[in-house]
Design a protein around this motif. Structure first.
Motif, PDB file in Angstrom:
ATOM      1  N   LYS A  79       0.817  -1.219   0.000  1.00 58.29           N
ATOM      2  CA  LYS A  79       0.000   0.000   0.000  1.00 58.29           C
ATOM      3  C   LYS A  79       0.855   1.275   0.000  1.00 58.29           C
ATOM      4  N   TYR A  80       2.156   1.132   0.290  1.00 52.36           N
ATOM      5  CA  TYR A  80       3.050   2.283   0.290  1.00 52.36           C
ATOM      6  C   TYR A  80       3.827   2.408  -1.024  1.00 52.36           C
ATOM      7  N   LEU A  81       3.522   1.544  -1.984  1.00 51.01           N
ATOM      8  CA  LEU A  81       4.192   1.581  -3.283  1.00 51.01           C
ATOM      9  C   LEU A  81       3.421   2.467  -4.258  1.00 51.01           C
ATOM     10  N   PRO A  82       4.065   2.908  -5.340  1.00 46.59           N
ATOM     11  CA  PRO A  82       3.339   3.660  -6.377  1.00 46.59           C
ATOM     12  C   PRO A  82       2.198   2.815  -6.943  1.00 46.59           C
ATOM     13  N   GLN A  83       1.101   3.460  -7.297  1.00 37.33           N
ATOM     14  CA  GLN A  83      -0.050   2.727  -7.831  1.00 37.33           C
ATOM     15  C   GLN A  83       0.326   1.958  -9.096  1.00 37.33           C
ATOM     16  N   GLU A  84       1.210   2.523  -9.880  1.00 39.23           N
ATOM     17  CA  GLU A  84       1.663   1.845 -11.100  1.00 39.23           C
ATOM     18  C   GLU A  84       2.284   0.484 -10.772  1.00 39.23           C
ATOM     19  N   THR A  85       3.058   0.429  -9.693  1.00 38.77           N
ATOM     20  CA  THR A  85       3.704  -0.825  -9.300  1.00 38.77           C
ATOM     21  C   THR A  85       2.684  -1.829  -8.783  1.00 38.77           C
ATOM     22  N   ILE A  86       1.734  -1.363  -7.990  1.00 37.05           N
ATOM     23  CA  ILE A  86       0.676  -2.242  -7.497  1.00 37.05           C
ATOM     24  C   ILE A  86      -0.085  -2.854  -8.674  1.00 37.05           C
ATOM     25  N   ASN A  87      -0.392  -2.036  -9.659  1.00 34.82           N
ATOM     26  CA  ASN A  87      -1.089  -2.522 -10.851  1.00 34.82           C
ATOM     27  C   ASN A  87      -0.221  -3.480 -11.654  1.00 34.82           C
ATOM     28  N   HIS A  88       1.079  -3.231 -11.652  1.00 33.52           N
ATOM     29  CA  HIS A  88       2.017  -4.074 -12.387  1.00 33.52           C
ATOM     30  C   HIS A  88       2.017  -5.492 -11.794  1.00 33.52           C
ATOM     31  N   VAL A  89       2.054  -5.565 -10.477  1.00 33.78           N
ATOM     32  CA  VAL A  89       2.019  -6.877  -9.814  1.00 33.78           C
ATOM     33  C   VAL A  89       0.702  -7.584 -10.117  1.00 33.78           C
ATOM     34  N   LYS A  90      -0.399  -6.826 -10.118  1.00 40.28           N
ATOM     35  CA  LYS A  90      -1.697  -7.418 -10.444  1.00 40.28           C
ATOM     36  C   LYS A  90      -1.683  -7.995 -11.858  1.00 40.28           C
ATOM     37  N   LYS A  91      -1.106  -7.254 -12.797  1.00 39.36           N
ATOM     38  CA  LYS A  91      -1.013  -7.746 -14.175  1.00 39.36           C
ATOM     39  C   LYS A  91      -0.187  -9.025 -14.240  1.00 39.36           C
ATOM     40  N   TYR A  92       0.878  -9.054 -13.457  1.00 42.12           N
ATOM     41  CA  TYR A  92       1.738 -10.243 -13.457  1.00 42.12           C
ATOM     42  C   TYR A  92       0.967 -11.464 -12.952  1.00 42.12           C
ATOM     43  N   LEU A  93       0.227 -11.295 -11.879  1.00 42.15           N
ATOM     44  CA  LEU A  93      -0.559 -12.405 -11.333  1.00 42.15           C
ATOM     45  C   LEU A  93      -1.642 -12.826 -12.323  1.00 42.15           C
ATOM     46  N   ASN A  94      -2.233 -11.864 -13.010  1.00 47.78           N
ATOM     47  CA  ASN A  94      -3.241 -12.192 -14.029  1.00 47.78           C
ATOM     48  C   ASN A  94      -2.620 -12.976 -15.179  1.00 47.78           C
ATOM     49  N   ALA A  95      -1.427 -12.563 -15.607  1.00 48.99           N
ATOM     50  CA  ALA A  95      -0.736 -13.265 -16.683  1.00 48.99           C
ATOM     51  C   ALA A  95      -0.373 -14.681 -16.265  1.00 48.99           C
ATOM     52  N   CYS A  96       0.049 -14.829 -15.005  1.00 43.43           N
ATOM     53  CA  CYS A  96       0.406 -16.160 -14.503  1.00 43.43           C
ATOM     54  C   CYS A  96      -0.829 -17.052 -14.377  1.00 43.43           C
TER      55      CYS A  96
ATOM     56  N   LEU B  39      -0.040 -19.470 -11.716  1.00 47.45           N
ATOM     57  CA  LEU B  39      -0.336 -18.625 -10.561  1.00 47.45           C
ATOM     58  C   LEU B  39      -0.076 -19.352  -9.251  1.00 47.45           C
ATOM     59  N   GLN B  40      -0.488 -20.605  -9.153  1.00 43.31           N
ATOM     60  CA  GLN B  40      -0.310 -21.343  -7.907  1.00 43.31           C
ATOM     61  C   GLN B  40       1.159 -21.472  -7.532  1.00 43.31           C
ATOM     62  N   SER B  41       2.007 -21.627  -8.542  1.00 41.54           N
ATOM     63  CA  SER B  41       3.445 -21.717  -8.286  1.00 41.54           C
ATOM     64  C   SER B  41       3.973 -20.413  -7.699  1.00 41.54           C
ATOM     65  N   VAL B  42       3.511 -19.284  -8.230  1.00 37.31           N
ATOM     66  CA  VAL B  42       3.947 -17.971  -7.734  1.00 37.31           C
ATOM     67  C   VAL B  42       3.467 -17.757  -6.297  1.00 37.31           C
ATOM     68  N   LEU B  43       2.210 -18.103  -6.028  1.00 41.58           N
ATOM     69  CA  LEU B  43       1.654 -17.912  -4.691  1.00 41.58           C
ATOM     70  C   LEU B  43       2.278 -18.856  -3.677  1.00 41.58           C
ATOM     71  N   SER B  44       2.561 -20.084  -4.088  1.00 43.46           N
ATOM     72  CA  SER B  44       3.214 -21.040  -3.185  1.00 43.46           C
ATOM     73  C   SER B  44       4.610 -20.551  -2.826  1.00 43.46           C
ATOM     74  N   ASN B  45       5.302 -19.987  -3.814  1.00 41.81           N
ATOM     75  CA  ASN B  45       6.626 -19.427  -3.561  1.00 41.81           C
ATOM     76  C   ASN B  45       6.537 -18.282  -2.566  1.00 41.81           C
ATOM     77  N   TYR B  46       5.525 -17.425  -2.718  1.00 45.42           N
ATOM     78  CA  TYR B  46       5.352 -16.291  -1.808  1.00 45.42           C
ATOM     79  C   TYR B  46       5.057 -16.780  -0.395  1.00 45.42           C
ATOM     80  N   ASN B  47       4.172 -17.754  -0.266  1.00 51.78           N
ATOM     81  CA  ASN B  47       3.818 -18.267   1.053  1.00 51.78           C
ATOM     82  C   ASN B  47       4.970 -19.014   1.710  1.00 51.78           C
ATOM     83  N   SER B  48       5.788 -19.689   0.907  1.00 53.72           N
ATOM     84  CA  SER B  48       6.972 -20.351   1.462  1.00 53.72           C
ATOM     85  C   SER B  48       7.942 -19.323   2.013  1.00 53.72           C
ATOM     86  N   SER B  49       8.045 -18.190   1.323  1.00 61.50           N
ATOM     87  CA  SER B  49       8.897 -17.105   1.797  1.00 61.50           C
ATOM     88  C   SER B  49       8.381 -16.565   3.125  1.00 61.50           C
ATOM     89  N   ARG B  50       7.065 -16.458   3.255  1.00 57.74           N
ATOM     90  CA  ARG B  50       6.463 -16.003   4.505  1.00 57.74           C
ATOM     91  C   ARG B  50       6.763 -16.988   5.633  1.00 57.74           C
TER      92      ARG B  50
END
Length: 284
Positions: A161-178, A184-195
């Motif tokens: 929420k502290y990032l530029p709106q353009e970047t937030i939208n960019h990440v959304k586009k990336y998740l949509n493309a995945c 997409l599941q691979s990207v989210l699993s990687n994120y959750n493993s990092s958490r």
């Protein structure tokens, strides 16, 4: 409490569950038209995509990073953005120079792709998840550092929420493309493993300077009394670790929850149960 192997396996299963993914990050556009649009761009640029994927694999990087070039440029090596970014990977001059890529070679598919793989590998070593890497590639490491500092967190779903709106939208586009490419599941699993790795860090999580607290996100459906009861602690302690959390849940419908590192795995393992019980007791 030291987590044993069984504990870690259960915790990993929880973090990989659809409930956890849906709570933090997911695709925002799963429409048929969106999927077709992304797939058609990939199919129309098969030779470029094949080279990019080959280069990624050679560097030990996941194929889904081809989607970064997809959303950056639609694989158009001659494109120049309004900000002056050039080529398939949309290198700004400063970013290119950082890795020895000349300004003239930014639209060279081969040289720019080799440079991009090095840049992405370095960003992953720093952030340990692809979601933050995509954000950093778009807005720069300096903006990521500022956002993390403002949110007092290294987790994207907290500091975004502290990032530029353009970047937030960019990440959304990336998740949509995945989502469109079935990754997409691979990207989210990687994120959750990092958490998960963040929670199990020595001294605990991202709040090492605040008494060894780790963090997660909860919504207004959670009852602090139920959380306290399930963890066998006083609710006053939760309030002491989380000043203002009651008001934030009421006003925003969500909040970051801080717990001692040794309690966080127990909370995450019981998170679904706690939410279900909170909802049931709230209805009574």
């Amino acid at each position: 409490m030291k987590p044993n192997f069984k504990h870690i396996i259960l915790f990993t299963m929880l973090l990989a569950s659809p409930f956890v993914n849906a709570q933090f990050l997911t695709a925002s556009d799963t429409s048929e038209s969106s999927v077709k649009r992304y797939k058609s761009i990939i199919n129309a640029n098969k030779e470029i995509v094949d080279f990019i994927e080959y280069s990624l694999v050679q560097k030990g990087l996941p194929r889904h990073l081809r989607n970064l070039a997809l959303i950056e440029s639609h694989f158009d090596r001659n494109i120049t953005s309004g900000a002056g970014a050039v080529g398939v990977w949309q290198f700004m001059t400063s970013h290119a120079n950082q890795y020895g890529l000349s300004e003239q070679n930014r639209n060279d598919l081969y040289k720019s792709t080799k440079t991009a793989t090095v840049s992405l590998a370095n960003l992953y070593k720093k952030y340990n998840n692809w979601v933050t890497v995509v954000a950093a590639y778009n807005c720069g490491e300096g903006n990521i550092a500022k956002a993390m500092s403002a949110a007092n967190s290294t987790q994207y779903h907290v500091f975004y929420k502290y990032l530029p709106q353009e970047t937030i939208n960019h990440v959304k586009k990336y998740l949509n493309a995945c989502f469109a490419t079935g990754e997409l599941q691979s990207v989210l699993s990687n994120y959750n493993s990092s958490r998960m790795n963040t929670v199990f860090l020595v001294n605990g999580g991202t709040k090492q300077d605040n008494g060894g607290l780790s963090e997660t996100e909860i919504n207004a459906g959670f009852s602090l009394k139920v959380i306290a009861d399930e963890l066998d602690i006083d609710v006053d302690k939760i309030l002491a670790w989380n000043p203002g959390i009651t008001e934030e849940l009421q006003n925003k419908g969500e909040s970051t929850l801080y717990l001692p590192t040794d309690l966080m795995p127990d909370f995450l393992l019981r998170k679904n149960k706690i939410l279900t019980r909170s909802i049931k007791e709230g209805i009574k």
